[in-house]
Design an enzyme around this catalytic site. Sequence first.
Site, PDB file in Angstrom:
ATOM      1  N   GLN A  31       0.829  -1.207   0.000  1.00 24.45           N
ATOM      2  CA  GLN A  31       0.000   0.000   0.000  1.00 24.45           C
ATOM      3  C   GLN A  31       0.862   1.256   0.000  1.00 24.45           C
ATOM      4  O   GLN A  31       2.058   1.195   0.303  1.00 24.45           O
ATOM      5  CB  GLN A  31      -0.912  -0.007   1.233  1.00 24.45           C
ATOM      6  CG  GLN A  31      -0.172  -0.271   2.543  1.00 24.45           C
ATOM      7  CD  GLN A  31      -0.951  -1.124   3.543  1.00 24.45           C
ATOM      8  OE1 GLN A  31      -2.159  -1.276   3.433  1.00 24.45           O
ATOM      9  NE2 GLN A  31      -0.258  -1.690   4.514  1.00 24.45           N
ATOM     10  N   ASP A 135       0.897 -12.496   7.263  1.00 23.12           N
ATOM     11  CA  ASP A 135      -0.530 -12.399   6.985  1.00 23.12           C
ATOM     12  C   ASP A 135      -1.316 -13.051   8.134  1.00 23.12           C
ATOM     13  O   ASP A 135      -1.125 -14.236   8.425  1.00 23.12           O
ATOM     14  CB  ASP A 135      -0.791 -13.123   5.652  1.00 23.12           C
ATOM     15  CG  ASP A 135      -2.238 -13.019   5.225  1.00 23.12           C
ATOM     16  OD1 ASP A 135      -3.105 -12.647   6.053  1.00 23.12           O
ATOM     17  OD2 ASP A 135      -2.511 -13.310   4.046  1.00 23.12           O
ATOM     18  N   GLY A 136      -2.211 -12.275   8.746  1.00 22.36           N
ATOM     19  CA  GLY A 136      -2.993 -12.777   9.874  1.00 22.36           C
ATOM     20  C   GLY A 136      -3.889 -13.947   9.491  1.00 22.36           C
ATOM     21  O   GLY A 136      -4.176 -14.812  10.326  1.00 22.36           O
ATOM     22  N   ASP A 153      -7.627  -5.522  13.890  1.00 27.61           N
ATOM     23  CA  ASP A 153      -7.545  -4.070  13.679  1.00 27.61           C
ATOM     24  C   ASP A 153      -7.033  -3.872  12.259  1.00 27.61           C
ATOM     25  O   ASP A 153      -5.864  -3.609  12.027  1.00 27.61           O
ATOM     26  CB  ASP A 153      -6.571  -3.478  14.702  1.00 27.61           C
ATOM     27  CG  ASP A 153      -6.434  -1.969  14.555  1.00 27.61           C
ATOM     28  OD1 ASP A 153      -7.173  -1.369  13.755  1.00 27.61           O
ATOM     29  OD2 ASP A 153      -5.566  -1.397  15.242  1.00 27.61           O
ATOM     30  N   SER A 154      -7.953  -4.021  11.311  1.00 30.82           N
ATOM     31  CA  SER A 154      -7.535  -4.134   9.913  1.00 30.82           C
ATOM     32  C   SER A 154      -7.880  -2.882   9.121  1.00 30.82           C
ATOM     33  O   SER A 154      -8.637  -2.033   9.569  1.00 30.82           O
ATOM     34  CB  SER A 154      -8.265  -5.314   9.272  1.00 30.82           C
ATOM     35  OG  SER A 154      -9.629  -4.970   9.132  1.00 30.82           O
ATOM     36  N   THR A 155      -7.330  -2.841   7.923  1.00 31.55           N
ATOM     37  CA  THR A 155      -7.768  -1.864   6.931  1.00 31.55           C
ATOM     38  C   THR A 155      -9.147  -2.295   6.401  1.00 31.55           C
ATOM     39  O   THR A 155      -9.681  -3.334   6.798  1.00 31.55           O
ATOM     40  CB  THR A 155      -6.739  -1.818   5.781  1.00 31.55           C
ATOM     41  OG1 THR A 155      -6.263  -3.154   5.550  1.00 31.55           O
ATOM     42  CG2 THR A 155      -5.545  -0.974   6.132  1.00 31.55           C
ATOM     43  N   PRO A 160      -5.346  -7.202   1.035  1.00 34.19           N
ATOM     44  CA  PRO A 160      -4.961  -8.248   2.000  1.00 34.19           C
ATOM     45  C   PRO A 160      -5.927  -8.391   3.171  1.00 34.19           C
ATOM     46  O   PRO A 160      -5.933  -9.414   3.857  1.00 34.19           O
ATOM     47  CB  PRO A 160      -3.583  -7.790   2.497  1.00 34.19           C
ATOM     48  CG  PRO A 160      -3.452  -6.346   2.146  1.00 34.19           C
ATOM     49  CD  PRO A 160      -4.336  -6.120   0.946  1.00 34.19           C
TER      50      PRO A 160
END
Length: 275
Positions: A31, A135-136, A153-155, A160
Site C-alpha cells: 500500500q 498475513d494474519g 484491527d484491519s484496513t 490483504p
Amino acid sequence: MNLWFTEDWTDHLRVSLRIREVLHREKSPYQEICVYETADFGRLLTLDDIIQVTERDEFFYHEMLAHVPLVAHPSPRRVLIIGGGDGGTAREVLKHGVEVVQVEIDERVVEAARRFLPTMARSYDHPSLRLVIGDGIEYVKRTEELYDVVLVDSTDPVGPAEGLFREEFFRDVFRCLSPNGVLVLQTESPLFSSSLVRGVQEALARVFPVVRLYWGPVVTYPGGIWSYSLGSRGPDPREFDPARTRGLGTRYYSEETHRAAFALPPFLRELAAQP
Ligand code: SAM
C-alpha cells in the site's frame, strides 16, 4: 498555506483535513503509506489515501476495540492482534498485563509508526509484545497456540484485509481461541457499510454461540460512528466486572461507555445477528 488531505467517504461525500506538512510518503509492497502533520488533528496516517489514525481521535477507536473484549473475558492472559500496524491497539491491550502476539502484514507501516507516531508505536518496545510480520489469515490457519482474545484491527475489506471479514477466517480464529475466548473485529461504518456489518454478524453467528454488535464514535472515520463485531465462545460482553474498567488511563472507555456501546439504536439492532 492551503494544503488539504481529502478522503472520499462515498462517491458523493468527502472529508478534508488541513495539512501543515507532508512528513512521509512511500509505496510498500502492499500500500501507499503517508504521514501528515495536520493543522488540528495532530499527525495523520493514511494507507492508500484512507485515514487510519489521527493523534487527536485515535483513542476513541483503540480504547473501544481493546478494552471491551479484554474486560468481557474473565481472566485474559494471551492476546492476538491482527493488523494494527500503528501500535495503538497494542498500547491499550498491554494495560491489562497480558502477553501479546501481533501479526501485521506490512513492516513498513510499523516502521513509519515507530518514526512518526511514537504515542502509539511505543508499544513495540514493550517486553510482553512479540511482533510477527506476516498475513494474519495464514497465521490463524497454522498456529498451534491458544489465545484468550483475538482482535482484528484491519484496513477496509479490500486487498490483504478482505479475508479477515470472511466466515472461513472466523472458523480458524474459533479454533485458536481458549474455551472462554473472545474475538472482536472492526466492522466499518454501520451507515455506509450496513450490508458488510450484517454479513459479518451472520457469519459470526454460524461459528460462535454468542455474537454481539457494539458501536462508538470515531470523528475521522466515515460517518463518525463505528461498528465492532464480537464473537464469543462463552462470556457475554454485556455482563462484566465494573472494577476491571477502572484504572486503565482511558479517555473514552469507562464502565458507562462499555454499557452504552451495547445499547443499539433501532437502525443498528437491525444489523445485529443476536440483538
Ligand atoms: N484503525 C484503522 C482503521 O480502521 O482504519 C486500521 C489501522 S491499522 C494501520 C490496519 C493494518 O492492517 C495495516 O497496517 C495493514 O497493513 C494491516 N493488515 C491488512 N490486512 C492484513 C492481514 N491480512 N494480516 C495482517 N495485517 C493486515
